[in-house]
Design a protein around this motif. Structure first.
Motif, PDB file in Angstrom:
ATOM      1  N   ILE A  96      11.967  19.712 -22.784  1.00 39.42           N
ATOM      2  CA  ILE A  96      10.600  19.197 -22.851  1.00 39.42           C
ATOM      3  C   ILE A  96      10.305  18.378 -21.602  1.00 39.42           C
ATOM      4  N   ASN A  97       9.119  18.563 -21.045  1.00 40.30           N
ATOM      5  CA  ASN A  97       8.621  17.698 -19.977  1.00 40.30           C
ATOM      6  C   ASN A  97       7.413  16.942 -20.520  1.00 40.30           C
ATOM      7  N   ALA A  98       7.351  15.634 -20.257  1.00 39.48           N
ATOM      8  CA  ALA A  98       6.265  14.835 -20.821  1.00 39.48           C
ATOM      9  C   ALA A  98       5.948  13.649 -19.924  1.00 39.48           C
ATOM     10  N   PRO A  99       4.707  13.117 -20.006  1.00 37.12           N
ATOM     11  CA  PRO A  99       4.320  11.961 -19.186  1.00 37.12           C
ATOM     12  C   PRO A  99       5.107  10.710 -19.585  1.00 37.12           C
ATOM     13  N   GLY A 108       8.779   8.698 -28.163  1.00 36.22           N
ATOM     14  CA  GLY A 108      10.136   8.244 -28.457  1.00 36.22           C
ATOM     15  C   GLY A 108      10.377   7.958 -29.926  1.00 36.22           C
ATOM     16  N   ARG A 109       9.397   7.389 -30.609  1.00 37.91           N
ATOM     17  CA  ARG A 109       9.601   7.057 -32.020  1.00 37.91           C
ATOM     18  C   ARG A 109       9.578   8.283 -32.926  1.00 37.91           C
ATOM     19  N   LEU A 110       9.028   9.392 -32.416  1.00 40.23           N
ATOM     20  CA  LEU A 110       8.942  10.607 -33.230  1.00 40.23           C
ATOM     21  C   LEU A 110      10.155  11.517 -33.080  1.00 40.23           C
ATOM     22  N   LEU A 111      10.830  11.435 -31.944  1.00 40.98           N
ATOM     23  CA  LEU A 111      11.959  12.332 -31.704  1.00 40.98           C
ATOM     24  C   LEU A 111      13.055  12.199 -32.768  1.00 40.98           C
ATOM     25  N   PRO A 112      13.406  10.986 -33.212  1.00 45.78           N
ATOM     26  CA  PRO A 112      14.424  10.903 -34.272  1.00 45.78           C
ATOM     27  C   PRO A 112      14.002  11.577 -35.570  1.00 45.78           C
ATOM     28  N   LEU A 113      12.704  11.527 -35.878  1.00 42.86           N
ATOM     29  CA  LEU A 113      12.216  12.174 -37.098  1.00 42.86           C
ATOM     30  C   LEU A 113      12.348  13.689 -36.995  1.00 42.86           C
ATOM     31  N   TYR A 114      11.999  14.234 -35.813  1.00 40.97           N
ATOM     32  CA  TYR A 114      12.151  15.680 -35.627  1.00 40.97           C
ATOM     33  C   TYR A 114      13.624  16.065 -35.676  1.00 40.97           C
ATOM     34  N   ALA A 115      14.474  15.293 -35.015  1.00 35.05           N
ATOM     35  CA  ALA A 115      15.905  15.607 -34.987  1.00 35.05           C
ATOM     36  C   ALA A 115      16.515  15.558 -36.387  1.00 35.05           C
ATOM     37  N   GLN A 116      16.030  14.651 -37.214  1.00 33.44           N
ATOM     38  CA  GLN A 116      16.528  14.566 -38.588  1.00 33.44           C
ATOM     39  C   GLN A 116      16.105  15.795 -39.389  1.00 33.44           C
ATOM     40  N   ARG A 117      14.883  16.264 -39.135  1.00 35.35           N
ATOM     41  CA  ARG A 117      14.369  17.431 -39.867  1.00 35.35           C
ATOM     42  C   ARG A 117      15.013  18.727 -39.381  1.00 35.35           C
ATOM     43  N   TYR A 118      15.317  18.801 -38.072  1.00 37.06           N
ATOM     44  CA  TYR A 118      15.878  20.023 -37.490  1.00 37.06           C
ATOM     45  C   TYR A 118      17.158  19.670 -36.725  1.00 37.06           C
ATOM     46  N   ASN A 120      19.774  21.221 -35.903  1.00 36.93           N
ATOM     47  CA  ASN A 120      20.406  22.205 -35.020  1.00 36.93           C
ATOM     48  C   ASN A 120      19.712  22.319 -33.662  1.00 36.93           C
ATOM     49  N   VAL A 121      18.672  21.530 -33.460  1.00 36.58           N
ATOM     50  CA  VAL A 121      17.972  21.522 -32.169  1.00 36.58           C
ATOM     51  C   VAL A 121      18.420  20.308 -31.365  1.00 36.58           C
ATOM     52  N   LYS A 122      18.839  20.547 -30.131  1.00 34.54           N
ATOM     53  CA  LYS A 122      19.194  19.468 -29.212  1.00 34.54           C
ATOM     54  C   LYS A 122      18.025  19.254 -28.265  1.00 34.54           C
ATOM     55  N   LEU A 123      17.530  18.020 -28.203  1.00 37.18           N
ATOM     56  CA  LEU A 123      16.365  17.699 -27.392  1.00 37.18           C
ATOM     57  C   LEU A 123      16.797  17.261 -25.996  1.00 37.18           C
ATOM     58  N   ASP A 124      16.234  17.908 -24.986  1.00 37.22           N
ATOM     59  CA  ASP A 124      16.494  17.572 -23.583  1.00 37.22           C
ATOM     60  C   ASP A 124      15.137  17.237 -22.960  1.00 37.22           C
ATOM     61  N   VAL A 125      14.851  15.933 -22.813  1.00 34.75           N
ATOM     62  CA  VAL A 125      13.516  15.478 -22.425  1.00 34.75           C
ATOM     63  C   VAL A 125      13.543  14.917 -21.007  1.00 34.75           C
ATOM     64  N   THR A 126      12.639  15.404 -20.169  1.00 34.93           N
ATOM     65  CA  THR A 126      12.460  14.896 -18.813  1.00 34.93           C
ATOM     66  C   THR A 126      11.081  14.252 -18.717  1.00 34.93           C
ATOM     67  N   LEU A 127      11.037  12.978 -18.330  1.00 36.00           N
ATOM     68  CA  LEU A 127       9.761  12.274 -18.208  1.00 36.00           C
ATOM     69  C   LEU A 127       9.298  12.295 -16.756  1.00 36.00           C
ATOM     70  N   SER A 128       8.074  12.728 -16.570  1.00 34.58           N
ATOM     71  CA  SER A 128       7.502  12.786 -15.223  1.00 34.58           C
ATOM     72  C   SER A 128       6.000  12.945 -15.356  1.00 34.58           C
ATOM     73  N   ASP A 129       5.252  12.254 -14.499  1.00 36.62           N
ATOM     74  CA  ASP A 129       3.800  12.392 -14.529  1.00 36.62           C
ATOM     75  C   ASP A 129       3.290  13.492 -13.598  1.00 36.62           C
ATOM     76  N   SER A 278       9.577  30.879 -29.860  1.00 35.73           N
ATOM     77  CA  SER A 278      10.804  30.474 -30.535  1.00 35.73           C
ATOM     78  C   SER A 278      10.508  29.460 -31.622  1.00 35.73           C
ATOM     79  N   ALA A 279      11.384  29.426 -32.620  1.00 34.00           N
ATOM     80  CA  ALA A 279      11.202  28.505 -33.740  1.00 34.00           C
ATOM     81  C   ALA A 279      11.269  27.055 -33.282  1.00 34.00           C
ATOM     82  N   LYS A 280      12.107  26.759 -32.289  1.00 35.00           N
ATOM     83  CA  LYS A 280      12.233  25.372 -31.838  1.00 35.00           C
ATOM     84  C   LYS A 280      10.940  24.882 -31.198  1.00 35.00           C
ATOM     85  N   VAL A 281      10.265  25.737 -30.423  1.00 39.50           N
ATOM     86  CA  VAL A 281       8.989  25.353 -29.821  1.00 39.50           C
ATOM     87  C   VAL A 281       7.911  25.252 -30.891  1.00 39.50           C
TER      88      VAL A 281
END
Length: 304
Positions: A96-99, A108-118, A120-129, A278-281
């Protein structure tokens, strides 16, 4: 020749004991079955079946090839099932790329909720404007805010945010409250680098747009730093509610020129293609849209 189709016909002929039997099971015509077998034998350069008016029998080559065909077709079926399950169940790395400011304050506060629900998905987040090339840089999706350039990317609107003009109470006590957009030209305005043009603020009222040239002692490419400077009394900022919303609600920043509004900013998820998504997206985009809701948390209880 479709090799896998020909192999499937060959196996079915041996299972039913006749060309016509295979044709009935596979819903093919007799000539089609005969052609598949002939094409396969020609491709291999070997006879697979001995044919007589009454029966078919395997040659030695055909007998050995039959076992290999069964294994290959079984492996293909398992691979197809596995791919289908993978497509239906979110798994793997989601890039994921995000501002920066939006992500720190809200994603940031939502990523743990998604990870708990799914899990088997590993989140790789790059922050950039900056605007990244999703395909070239290998991202599955990006969060983008504001007006999007025309492109081949698929976009889905997740939420909106408003842009408000504000300053710290201490600054306004020293310099006075602007009453008209033109008054901003006489104030210290802290400007954001990615707003084009970065030294002009556009406010509108009753359909009339007021464009004001502003400037001050700070020009920056990060909204959180601009807010911190404004909180310290350095000047006036014009920033989206997902950055300044909490500071306005608790009184640390005071909105000004509330009768004048700018265009709302759209928060979008963008990804390269809708085909075979894909299901993850899919699940991540659906999750964000659900969490933000019709009126996102950053816009609630504000003078917008």
């Amino acid at each position: 020749m479709n090799l896998f189709e020909a192999m499937k016909v060959f196996v079915k002929v041996t299972e039913t004991g006749s060309l016509s039997g295979a044709a009935r099971v596979l819903n093919l015509s007799n000539p089609s079955v005969t052609r598949h077998i002939a094409d396969l034998e020609q491709y291999l350069g070997a006879r697979l079946l001995n044919r007589s008016t009454r029966r078919l029998s395997l040659t030695d080559t055909g007998s050995a090839y039959l076992e290999r065909c069964k294994q290959v077709l079984a492996d293909l079926e398992q691979a197809t099932l596995a791919a289908g399950m993978h497509a239906a169940n979110p798994s793997g790395v989601l890039r994921i790329n995000a501002p920066v400011s939006f992500s720190v304050n809200h994603l940031g506060r939502l990523l743990p909720l998604y990870a708990q629900r799914y899990p088997n998905v590993k989140l790789d987040v790059t922050l950039s404007d900056r605007i990244v090339d999703l395909v070239e840089e290998g991202f599955d999706l990006a969060i983008r805010i504001g007006k999007l350039q025309n492109s081949s990317l698929v976009m889905r609107k997740l939420a909106k945010a408003h842009v408000l003009t504000c300053a710290a109470p201490a600054y306004l006590e020293r310099h006075g409250m602007p009453q008209h957009p033109d008054d901003l030209a006489r104030h210290t305005c802290l400007t954001y680098a990615y707003t084009l043009p970065d030294n002009e603020w556009r406010l509108q009222r009753d359909g009339k747009v007021h464009t004001v040239r502003v400037g001050g002692g700070l020009h920056c490419n990060n909204g959180d730093l601009l807010m911190a400077a404004a909180l310290a009394g350095m000047g006036v900022i014009r920033q989206p509610t997902f950055i300044i919303g909490d500071a306005i609600r608790d009184g640390r920043l005071r909105p000004i020129l509330t009768d004048y509004h700018g265009d709302a900013l759209a928060v979008h998820a963008v990804y390269p293609s809708r085909q075979h998504l894909s299901a993850k997206v899919r699940t991540f985009v659906d999750f964000l849209a659900q969490q933000f809701g019709e009126v996102p948390a950053w816009d609630r209880d504000l003078p917008i």
